[in-house]
Design an enzyme around this catalytic site. Structure first.
Site, short mmCIF file in Angstrom:
data_model
loop_
_atom_site.label_atom_id
_atom_site.label_comp_id
_atom_site.label_asym_id
_atom_site.label_seq_id
_atom_site.Cartn_x
_atom_site.Cartn_y
_atom_site.Cartn_z
CG HIS A 1 43.95 9.36 66.12
ND1 HIS A 1 43.49 10.10 65.06
CD2 HIS A 1 44.23 10.26 67.10
CE1 HIS A 1 43.48 11.38 65.39
NE2 HIS A 1 43.93 11.50 66.62
CG ASP B 1 44.54 9.66 70.98
OD1 ASP B 1 45.08 10.61 71.58
OD2 ASP B 1 43.53 9.79 70.28
CG HIS C 1 39.12 13.54 79.67
ND1 HIS C 1 39.39 14.87 79.47
CD2 HIS C 1 39.12 12.96 78.45
CE1 HIS C 1 39.54 15.09 78.17
NE2 HIS C 1 39.39 13.95 77.53
CG HIS D 1 43.02 15.12 65.02
ND1 HIS D 1 42.69 14.57 66.23
CD2 HIS D 1 41.85 15.51 64.47
CE1 HIS D 1 41.38 14.63 66.40
NE2 HIS D 1 40.84 15.19 65.35
CG ASP E 1 46.38 14.60 68.28
OD1 ASP E 1 45.87 14.02 67.32
OD2 ASP E 1 46.14 14.32 69.46
CG HIS F 1 46.55 13.90 74.42
ND1 HIS F 1 46.64 15.06 73.68
CD2 HIS F 1 46.16 12.94 73.55
CE1 HIS F 1 46.30 14.82 72.42
NE2 HIS F 1 46.00 13.53 72.31
CG LEU F 2 52.29 13.28 79.15
CD1 LEU F 2 53.80 13.51 79.27
CD2 LEU F 2 51.87 12.12 80.04
NE ARG F 3 44.08 15.41 78.86
CZ ARG F 3 43.64 15.34 77.60
NH1 ARG F 3 44.07 16.22 76.70
NH2 ARG F 3 42.79 14.42 77.24
#
Lengths: 441, 310
Positions: free
Chosen positions: A235, A310, A314, A182, A155, A66-68
């Site tokens: 996952h 994964d 944050h 997911h 996901d 997750h690169l946001r």
């Protein structure tokens, strides 16, 4: 960055694409692997990397990151995520679609690809299956695929409607696209924050039963029997899920699966042992010891094809709150490889060999996503990771290239770390630090 | 007197039998103060305490505040609804701000399990958990044990049956840990949907029929049944719950004749417990409340008492 030829000498070459595991030299030229030979003569003008005592492998690929970016670049962005990947020994990563705006159309896919051109490693966008990840209308998978999306996934969320999932699988089959799921039944998930079991009973935290994952997995495997197309399960976290995938594979269903390092290494006891540290809060949750053992078994017997981090970065402020209020997620780009190398060097996992580990981190994800790499065959892209199996490091999130710090592994001493990352014949990481000028986010 | 060697009181799970005994012994001396005409001692003069309640509370809050007053501590009480939480400030920042005003001990009730652990890590002040989510309510557990101990003279080898919504109860968890450590046998009873799915971690025996659980019991403890559990589909109706699991004279006929009847409050009369039991001669429900003040005085004394100018 350098465009020079690179000559790598004296290393142990592990190439899972042709079961190659011996000492040899390599020559990288023009972004490709030119030669892999014993006693290769050093070409003039080439940059020399002395790989004596080191391991040379195909560039590692993290197929679940997750690169946001766009939208939450205070947590991570494409550049910082790519630097973290390079530092962690990855040459390519696949970026999940749950950004803001959601990567559910070709414009956002193009945005990611444009930014990726200035990043340290290869970045492959994953598009959403449904518009806005809402599970209602199918996203333009065909147009996104043309723009560069390598797979499709909602996901972070399941596709709740069975008919929506069925249609998406059928449609994806038609355009030759891979769907990544997911697995989570929201009604069984029930607002849980950790694995349901004896530990959640003691801690008084709402539990997420294994059935939340397994019920949805059963549904999707059932759909896959008639829809055509390929399905990849993100996952896996429970013993039951491993068994379901094992059975589906034995029936010949076109399904693949991945597991994360934290599910392989930690259990729900970690929530208790850390006094409710929110760095243990992740979805799917850290499960029981029995589940953990089953995941290793599944990995070793081929039920589980790949290992993926994964990586869910944050900001510390988001995690510095009461357990229920913290977001789910563990950041993993800079810990995944050292954690797994440590499992190899310690010998804790019976039958876990270095070539097997490298396969799960390179060849397998390359094949699942149908992207270049995962091999050291002459003629293929010069993406390589060079590993020092003896290097001892301490997990220190304060020194990460990722913007995030959320890991339950902080302070762990590990044996084994990447020392060079090479993408397209260019060195992007040397001695743990990114090499070259990458646009800062 | 001996002093508790810990910064915080977060739960009874991590407390030893020796520590519990020390607290109960101290509570007995404190109860003596409560029987005086002038209920005030200077023990905690000049010490400051914050009561931080993010959930409604009558008994626990009043009990802590009176304990502080009787011990001459200075205290301030903040309710979650009026605090800066509603303005978006984090728990950590709220308490750090009050801490620099000189507060040495924070009493906190919070709806999220583990919040007191988080707070204890984040501040230097002592933290007393006044109930965190579904995790623990250690001072309630201690006052329940104090009440039993005063009545029975001992805790070891007593059989204690806890009846009702165990799954969501912090009171049940604290009592299970505390009583078990003190050598009592604890059993629980209730519909399976209100029992923890996995009882293994708590190490007590569970029953689905109240009659079986209370057989030969020395103590029967009813728990409050929350209406919202019905709304989330865990049982069909309050009246069915009362019919099947409510404590009545008849249902507990198999218990010992001198069995104590307890309830942590607030009670739903006629739902989880009948009035004839709640008000009967074996009921110690109001004694629990008195004991609560003594136990909280003891804890404040043991945490704060000996650390300055003894």
């Amino acid at each position: 960055m350098t465009n020079k030829d690179i000559y790598i000498t004296g290393g142990r070459i592990i190439d899972p694409s042709r079961n190659f595991d011996q000492k040899a030299d390599l020559l990288l030229r023009g972004g490709l692997i030119e030669k892999v030979e014993k006693n290769l003569q050093p070409p003039t003008g080439a940059l020399k990397i002395d790989a004596h005592e080191l391991i040379v492998t195909p560039g590692l690929i993290d197929m679940h990151v997750h690169l946001r970016d766009p939208g939450q670049d205070y947590k991570e962005d494409i550049i910082s995520g790519s630097l973290a990947a390079a530092a962690g020994g990855f040459t390519a990563i696949a970026a999940m679609a749950n950004t803001d705006p959601v990567c559910d159309n070709s414009s956002v896919v193009r945005y990611v690809c444009d930014r990726a051109a200035r990043a340290a490693v290869r970045i492959y966008p994953i598009g959403a299956v449904t518009k806005g990840l809402e599970g209602k209308e199918m996203a333009e998978m065909g147009r996104m695929k043309q723009a560069g999306a390598v797979a499709f996934s909602d996901d972070g969320k399941p596709v709740v409607s069975g008919m929506m999932m069925r249609n998406a699988l059928q449609y994806a089959f038609g355009i030759g696209a891979l769907i990544i799921v997911h697995e989570e039944d929201p009604s069984l998930f029930g607002g849980g924050v950790m694995n349901e079991g004896s530990v959640s009973s003691v801690l008084g935290l709402r539990g997420i039963p294994s059935q939340a994952e397994e019920a949805m997995l059963i549904r999707d495997l059932l759909l896959l029997k008639t829809t055509g197309g390929r399905l990849h399960i993100a996952h896996l976290s429970t013993a039951g899920s491993v068994e379901l995938v094992r059975r589906a594979k034995s029936e010949g269903l076109p399904v693949t699966a991945e597991v994360t390092p934290h599910h392989l290494l930690l259990t729900d006891r970690m929530v208790k042992n850390t006094g409710y540290s929110t760095n243990t809060k992740v979805n799917p949750p850290l499960r029981s010891e029995q589940d953990r053992q089953a995941l290793w078994e599944g990995l070793l017997d081929g039920t589980i094809d790949a290992i993926a981090s994964d990586h869910a970065p944050h900001h510390p402020d988001d995690k510095e709150v009461e357990y229920d209020f913290a977001p789910f997620g563990i950041a993993g780009l800079e810990t995944t490889l050292p954690l797994l190398l440590d499992e190899v060097s310690s010998g804790r996992v019976k039958n876990l060999t270095l070539p097997l580990l490298i396969e799960k981190l390179s060849l397998a994800p390359a094949r699942i996503l149908d992207i270049p790499g995962g091999t050291l065959q002459p003629g293929s892209v010069a993406d390589l990771t060079i590993i020092d199996l003896k290097r001892i490091i301490t997990v220190n999130p304060a020194a990460w290239y990722s913007k995030s710090r959320n890991t339950p592994f902080a302070g762990r001493q590990l044996t084994g770390a990447p020392v060079w990352t090479i993408v397209g014949g260019k060195i992007v990481m040397e001695e743990g630090a990114p090499a070259g000028n990458f646009e800062q986010g | 007197m001996q002093i508790l060697r810990r910064k915080d009181i977060l739960g009874l799970e991590e407390m030893s039998a020796e520590e519990i005994t020390l607290i109960l012994d101290t509570a007995r001396s404190m109860r003596e103060i409560l029987q005086r005409k002038i209920k005030k001692v200077p023990t905690l003069r000049g010490r400051s305490v914050l009561n931080l309640f993010y959930e409604p509370s009558t008994r626990t809050k009043a009990s802590f505040e009176l304990a502080q007053k009787y011990m001459s501590a200075d205290s301030v009480s903040v309710a979650g609804s009026s605090s800066s939480l509603v303005k978006g400030e984090t728990l950590k920042d709220t308490v750090r701000n009050v801490e620099v005003m000189g507060v040495e001990c924070v009493i906190m009730r919070h709806p999220v399990s583990g919040s007191s652990h988080y707070l204890a890590r984040s501040v230097e002040a002592s933290v007393i958990n006044a109930g965190d989510g579904m995790h623990e309510h250690p001072t309630q557990g201690l006052l329940d044990m104090f009440t039993i101990w005063e009545k029975k003279g001992h805790l070891e080898e007593l059989k204690v049956a806890i009846v009702g919504d165990i799954r969501h109860s912090r009171v049940a968890r604290s009592n299970i840990w505390g009583l078990t450590k003190m050598g009592a046998e604890v059993v629980v009873a209730g519909p399976p949907t209100l029992l923890p799915l996995d009882m293994q971690g708590l190490g007590v025996k569970s029953y689905h029929r109240v009659e079986e659980a209370v057989e030969g019991a020395d103590v029967i403890m009813a728990l409050r049944l929350q209406k919202e559990r019905q709304e989330s589909g865990l049982f069909p109706s309050l009246r069915e719950y009362t019919d099947l699991y409510g404590l009545t004279l008849q249902r507990i006929a198999g218990a010992r004749e001198d069995a104590l009847i307890m309830h942590p409050g607030p009670m739903n009369r006629g739902v989880e417990i009948s009035s004839e039991l709640a008000d009967g001669s074996r009921s110690v429900i109001l004694k629990q409340v008195t004991g609560g003040v003594a136990v909280r005085m003891a804890l404040l004394y043991l945490l704060l008492g000996g650390t300055k100018e003894e």
